[in-house]
Design an enzyme around this catalytic site. Structure first.
Site, mmCIF file in Angstrom:
data_model
loop_
_atom_site.group_PDB
_atom_site.id
_atom_site.type_symbol
_atom_site.label_atom_id
_atom_site.label_comp_id
_atom_site.label_asym_id
_atom_site.label_seq_id
_atom_site.Cartn_x
_atom_site.Cartn_y
_atom_site.Cartn_z
ATOM 1 N N ASP A 487 49.970 66.541 36.446
ATOM 2 C CA ASP A 487 50.096 67.041 35.073
ATOM 3 C C ASP A 487 49.978 65.932 34.039
ATOM 4 O OD1 ASP A 487 50.464 69.645 35.782
ATOM 5 O OD2 ASP A 487 52.638 69.564 35.744
HETATM 6 C C1 BGC Z 1 56.220 65.227 34.206
HETATM 7 C C2 BGC Z 1 55.525 66.040 35.251
HETATM 8 C C3 BGC Z 1 55.637 67.493 34.911
HETATM 9 C C4 BGC Z 1 55.134 67.732 33.501
HETATM 10 C C5 BGC Z 1 55.259 69.165 33.064
HETATM 11 C C6 BGC Z 1 55.683 65.561 32.856
HETATM 12 O O1 BGC Z 1 56.373 64.850 31.880
HETATM 13 O O2 BGC Z 1 56.089 63.854 34.486
HETATM 14 O O3 BGC Z 1 56.072 65.776 36.524
HETATM 15 O O4 BGC Z 1 54.911 68.274 35.799
HETATM 16 O O5 BGC Z 1 55.810 66.912 32.584
HETATM 17 O O6 BGC Z 1 56.551 69.536 32.800
HETATM 18 C C1 NOJ Z 2 55.755 68.533 38.515
HETATM 19 C C2 NOJ Z 2 55.095 69.849 38.342
HETATM 20 O O1 NOJ Z 2 56.012 70.886 38.574
HETATM 21 C C3 NOJ Z 2 53.932 70.011 39.256
HETATM 22 O O2 NOJ Z 2 53.267 71.203 39.006
HETATM 23 C C4 NOJ Z 2 53.030 68.821 39.103
HETATM 24 O O3 NOJ Z 2 51.968 69.024 39.945
HETATM 25 C C5 NOJ Z 2 53.734 67.529 39.370
HETATM 26 N N1 NOJ Z 2 54.833 67.433 38.495
HETATM 27 C C6 NOJ Z 2 52.843 66.301 39.253
HETATM 28 O O4 NOJ Z 2 52.514 66.024 37.943
#
Ligand code: BGC
Ligand code: NOJ
Length: 820
Positions: A487
Site C-alpha cells: 500500500d
Molecule cells: C501502512 C500500511 C497500510 C496502509 C493502509 C500505511 O500507512 O504502512 O501497512 O496498509 O497504511 O492503511
Molecule cells: C497492511 C494492509 O492491510 C495490507 O492490505 C497491505 O497489503 C499491507 N499493509 C502492505 O502494505
C-alpha cells in the site's frame, strides 16, 4: 543483549496463554465473540465492546494511545477495609498477592488475590448471544469473615466511535440512561433515529449505583481512584448528558472458605420501530429481560461457556498435527488457527493498533483471511466471498475497503489498487477446493451493491482477470494503479504536501507507466488457478465455453510469464516495479532498495523462469540480502531519504513498516517459493524465525507484543531496535502462515477431487500424523519423511497403494500412509 524477562507461558492442554505478570511490555490482548457481538480485552481487563462494526456501533468507550496505555475497560473495584484493588491489577495498581491472566479460545480469565480474598473473572461472549458475560467469583481464603464493597464499572460509548471522540458540542448533551433494579440501560439517541440500546446487569441485588462519570470518578480523580469507590459510597447518580457510565455497588459478606458468584452481563438489543417504547420515554425492555433470563445463574453461564468450549473443540478438530515438536504443534493446532478466525472476523478494523474507526474490511485482506479460515466454517467463508464481490465495479476494479455493518464500499478510500481483483480468485478457489461447492459460481452478485446489476460470481472472476489484462503497461506488465499489495509503493502519488494522504492521493495517473512485478506474479499464480478452475468446469459440465475460456486465459498467463522473463529479471532477482517514468525499482542499478521481497515471493510461487534458474537465484538472493535474525526484511538496503516518485514507502524510517521492516505477511510467500522449489531446509529456517512460539522462547521483552500470535511487522535489521514487534493480531500473516504450514510444509492440500499430499520438510523432520476432516471425510495421514525434503514416493489409502499424489475424495474415515 538485554535480559529477556518472561511474562507468561503456554498451557497447551487448556489451549491458553498464561500471563503471570500484569506489567507486560505492551497490553497483551484477546478477542471475545465469534459473530455480531465482539470485545477486545487486555490482560488487565482493558478494551471495549461493539456490535458488528467497531466504528458505527461501539458499545463501550476506549481511549487510544493513552497515558497510561490501555486505560479504560471493564473494571471491578474491591474495597476490603482501606485497601482497594482490582483482580486485573489495573486501574488501581494495588500490588496483588497473586495475578494471572489466561487468554483462551474466545475467553479470558483474570484472577487476582489480595489479603486472603480471591477474585476471578471469566469473560466471554456466549455463542449466538449479543452480550459479554463477566462471571466474577469471590472467595474468602482467609480465616476471618470478610466484608467487601464491590463496584463494577463500564463507560458507555455514544455509539459512533468517531464522533464520540470529537463532537463534544453535541455529545455532552445527548447521553441518556434508565435504571431498573440491577440493570443500567444506555439509551442515548434512542428517542430519535436509533432502534438499539445497551445494558449492564448483575444477577444480584445492588445497594447502589452510578451512571454519571464525573459524579462517580470525580473531576480531579482517575480510574485509579474514583471518589465513590475510595469513599466506599455510591452516589446513585443519574446521567443526563456528559458521560454516562454504568457502575453497580454491592455489599458482600463472605465467611471463611465461602465463595460467591456474580454474573455481570453487558448486552445489546435492537427493537422494531413500532415497538421501541413501553411508555412515553421508556424503552421497551422485553428483549433485554429475555436475554438476562438466559444468563442469570452460574449454571446457565457455565453451560454457555461449555458450549463455547465445544465449539472451539470442533473447530480445532478439523486439522490437527502431531509432530512431537510442541512449538510447532501448538501454533498449528491452536494459536495460528485461532488468529485466523480473529482476522477473518475483524479484517484490519479493531485491535490495539487499529482504532476500529479508520478502516473497515479490506478487499484483498478479507480474501486472504479466507484461506486461513475456510476449513473451519465454510458457509461463513461463502457469504464473505459474496459480500466482497458485491463491492466490485463493473470494470473489475474494486473498492479497497467496505464497512461490515452496511457491507458497502468505502468511498473515503475508493479503489484503484490494481492487485485487488486477483485476490477474489485466490479466495474463491480456496473455498471451492475445500468444499467442492461449485454452486457458488452461479450465485448472482451485484456490482457496487447496486440492485439490478447482478451477474454470476464466475463472471466476477472473469472480469477480475480481465482487469489485469486490460491494464498493462509499456512492458506488458500490470499497471500498478494507486498501489499493489504494498500500500505504500504509491507510484502515481507525487506528494510534497503533508496534508495529503499517501493512500488516496493520485496527483498524476494519466500517462502513467508504473508497472508491478508483484501483480505480474500474482496474476500468474491466480491465473493458473483460474485456468484449472475453468478446466474443471468444462470437465464437469461438458461446456466448451469453459475450455475456450481456459485457453484464452492460459495465453494471457503465458504472455505474462514471457513479459516477466524479458523485462522483470534483474540478473540475480526479479525487479519490483517500473516507476511512472518507466525506470526500474528494485534493481541492482538502484542506489537504495535494490531488492524487494514481494516480487521474489510471487514470481517464485509462480515458478517464472524456473528452468532458466531464475527461481533458485531469486530464493538465494532472499537469503543473501533480505534475511536477518528475525526474518526477511521487505527491501534492502532500506531507503534513507524520501523519494517523491515512490510515495509512502520511503517516508518510513529505516527498518520500519514497508521500508525494510520484516513484514511478516510476505515472508510466507518466499517460504512457499522455497517449498515449491523443494528446498525444505531453507523453508523451515525462514518459517521458524517468525513462528511466535520460537520467538516467545527467546525474546519476550524485545518482541514486546503478544507472543502467541503473529504481528504484521517486526523491526528489521536497519531499525533502531531490530526484533521489536508491532501491529499484532490483525494481519494477513495469520492466514499466510497457516496456508504455508498446513499446505506447503506439512503438505496437506485440499484440491477439487481430493487431498493432495506434497510436504516440503527439513531433513531433520521425523514421522508425523495429520488428522484432517475434509467435507464428509476424516483422514488420518501419517507421513514418513525418511530424511527427504520433498517428493512423495508411495501412498497407501486404507492399506491399498494409490498412484499420484491426490487421495481421491470419499466420505468416511480413512487411513493414509505416505513415504517420501
Ligand atoms: C501502512 C500500511 C497500510 C496502509 C493502509 C500505511 O500507512 O504502512 O501497512 O496498509 O497504511 O492503511
Ligand atoms: C497492511 C494492509 O492491510 C495490507 O492490505 C497491505 O497489503 C499491507 N499493509 C502492505 O502494505
Amino acid at each position: 543483549m538485554e535480559q529477556q524477562k518472561r511474562y507468561g507461558h503456554f498451557d497447551d492442554q487448556h489451549r491458553e496463554y498464561v500471563i503471570t505478570d500484569p506489567q507486560t511490555p505492551w497490553p497483551w490482548i484477546n478477542y471475545l465473540g465469534n459473530e455480531d457481538f465482539f470485545s477486545l480485552i487486555s490482560n488487565t481487563a482493558g478494551g471495549y465492546s461493539f456490535y458488528k462494526d467497531a466504528k458505527f456501533r461501539r458499545i463501550t468507550r476506549y481511549r487510544y494511545n493513552n497515558v497510561p496505555m490501555d486505560n479504560g475497560g471493564r473494571y471491578f473495584y474491591i474495597k476490603d477495609g482501606d485497601s482497594v484493588w482490582n483482580p486485573g491489577w489495573k486501574p488501581c495498581k494495588t500490588p496483588l498477592d497473586f495475578y494471572e491472566c489466561r487468554h483462551g479460545m474466545s475467553y479470558t480469565r483474570i484472577t487476582g488475590r489480595k489479603n486472603g480474598v480471591e477474585a476471578s473473572v471469566l469473560f466471554f461472549v456466549p455463542l449466538k448471544k449479543w452480550a459479554e458475560v463477566q462471571k466474577l467469583t469471590l472467595k474468602n481464603e482467609s480465616n476471618e469473615v470478610k466484608t467487601l464493597k464491590l463496584f463494577s464499572f463500564e463507560e458507555w460509548c455514544l455509539w459512533n466511535a468517531a464522533t464520540d471522540m470529537e463532537n463534544f458540542q453535541r455529545n455532552f448533551s445527548t447521553g441518556e440512561v434508565e435504571i431498573e433494579g440491577s440493570t443500567i440501560y444506555h439509551k442515548t439517541e434512542y428517542r430519535e433515529r436509533r432502534n438499539h440500546y445497551a445494558f449492564y446487569h448483575v444477577n444480584a441485588e445492588i445497594q447502589g449505583f452510578d451512571t454519571d462519570r464525573e459524579t462517580f470518578v470525580g473531576l480531579y480523580n482517575e480510574f485509579a481512584d474514583p471518589q465513590a469507590v475510595m469513599e466506599g459510597k455510591p452516589r446513585n447518580s443519574h446521567a443526563h448528558g456528559w458521560s454516562p457510565i454504568a457502575s453497580h455497588y454491592i455489599e458482600i459478606t463472605l465467611q471463611p472458605g465461602e465463595s460467591k458468584d456474580f454474573v455481570f452481563l453487558l448486552g445489546y438489543i435492537e427493537n422494531e420501530q413500532d415497538e421501541k417504547f413501553s411508555a412515553p420515554q421508556v424503552i421497551n425492555k422485553q428483549k433485554a429481560h429475555a436475554l438476562i433470563a438466559e444468563l442469570d445463574t452460574t449454571e446457565k453461564v457455565d453451560k454457555a461457556f461449555a458450549e463455547l468450549c465445544e465449539y472451539w473443540d470442533a473447530l480445532l478438530n478439523i486439522y490437527k498435527v502431531k509432530t512431537g515438536n510442541d512449538k510447532l504443534d501448538r501454533m498449528v493446532n491452536i494459536w495460528n488457527q485461532y488468529q485466523c478466525m480473529v482476522t477473518f472476523n475483524f479484517s484490519r478494523s479493531a485491535s490495539f493498533f487499529e482504532s476500529g474507526v479508520g478502516r473497515g474490511m479490506g478487499f484483498r485482506d478479507s480474501n486472504q483471511d479466507l484461506v486461513g479460515f475456510v476449513h473451519q466454517i465454510p458457509p461463513r467463508a461463502r457469504q464473505r466471498i459474496i459480500d466482497i464481490a458485491s463491492t466490485q465495479f463493473p470494470d473489475g476494479g474494486c473498492y479497497h475497503q467496505y464497512q461490515p455493518l452496511t457491507k458497502r464500499g468505502n468511498n473515503d478510500i475508493g479503489g484503484g489498487f490494481n492487485d485487488d481483483p486477483c485476490w477474489l480468485i485466490f479466495g474463491t478457489v480456496a473455498y471451492i477446493k475445500e468444499t467442492g461447492d461449485f454452486s457458488i459460481l452461479d450465485e448472482m452478485v451485484p456490482f457496487d451493491n447496486q440492485p439490478g446489476s447482478e451477474v454470476t460470481l464466475f463472471e466476477h472472476l472473469k472480469i477480475s482477470m480481465d482487469h489485469v489484462i486490460k491494464n498493462l503497461g509499456p512492458h506488458m506488465l500490470p499497471l500498478i494503479g494507486r498501489a499493489d499489495w504494498n500500500d505504500c509503493l504509491n507510484l502515481n502519488c507525487f506528494s510534497w504536501d503533508p496534508n495529503e494522504s499517501f493512500q488516496t492521493t493520485e496527483n498524476v495517473s494519466e500517462g502513467t507507466k508504473a508497472e508491478s512485478l508483484m501483480i505480474a506474479g500474482l496474476f500468474v499464480v491466480t491465473g493458473k488457478d483460474y485456468v484449472a478452475l475453468c478446466q474443471k468446469l468444462s470437465e464437469y459440465s461438458d461446456n466448451s465455453e469453459y475450455s475456450d475460456e481456459a485457453a484464452r486465459m492460459q495465453q494471457a498467463v503465458d504472455a505474462m510469464i514471457e513479459a516477466v522473463k524479458k523485462h522483470g529479471w534483474d540478473g540475480e532477482w526479479y525487479l519490483r516495479a517500473y516507476d511512472f517514468y518507466g525506470r526500474k525499482i528494485g534493481s541492482n542499478e538502484c542506489e537504495e532498495a535494490k531488492i524487494f521481497i514481494e516480487s521474489q515471493g510471487w514470481c517464485t510461487m509462480a515458478e517464472i523462469g524456473a528452468e532458466e534458474g531464475m527461481v533458485a537465484k531469486s530464493l538465494d538472493s532472499c537469503k543473501k540480502y533480505l534475511e536477518c535474525e528475525h526474518g526477511m526484511v521487505l527491501n534492502n538496503p532500506a531507503f534513507t531519504k524520501y523519494i517523491y516518485e515512490y510515495g509512502e514507502i520511503s517516508s518510513y524510517p529505516e527498518g520500519y513498516k514497508e521500508n525494510a521492516g520484516i513484514f511478516c505477511h510476505n515472508n510466507p510467500w518466499v517460504i512457499i517459493g522455497e517449498c515449491i522449489a523443494g528446498r525444505g531446509n531453507d523453508a523451515w529456517s525462514h518459517y521458524a524465525k517468525i513462528l511466535p512460539s520460537y520467538v516467545e522462547e527467546k525474546y519476550q521483552t524485545l518482541h514486546k507484543v503478544e507472543p502467541y500470535v503473529n504481528c504484521q511487522m517486526v523491526a528489521g535489521k536497519d531499525a533502531y531496535k531490530p526484533g521489536e514487534g508491532k501491529n499484532s493480531w490483525l494481519t494477513g500473516t495469520a492466514a499466510w502462515m497457516w496456508y504455508t504450514v498446513s499446505e506447503f510444509i506439512l503438505g496437506i492440500k485440499p484440491d477439487y477431487d481430493g487431498i493432495r499430499i506434497d510436504p516440503c520438510l527439513p531433513e531433520t523432520a521425523t514421522d508425523y500424523t495429520v488428522q484432517r476432516k475434509f467435507r464428509e471425510a476424516d483422514y488420518t495421514i501419517t507421513i514418513h519423511p525418511n530424511g527427504s525434503q520433498k517428493g512423495v514416493k508411495t501412498i497407501t489409502l486404507d492399506g491399498k497403494p494409490i498412484s499420484g499424489t491426490v487421495i481421491p475424495y470419499s466420505a468416511g474415515k480413512h487411513t493414509v500412509e505416505v513415504t517420501m
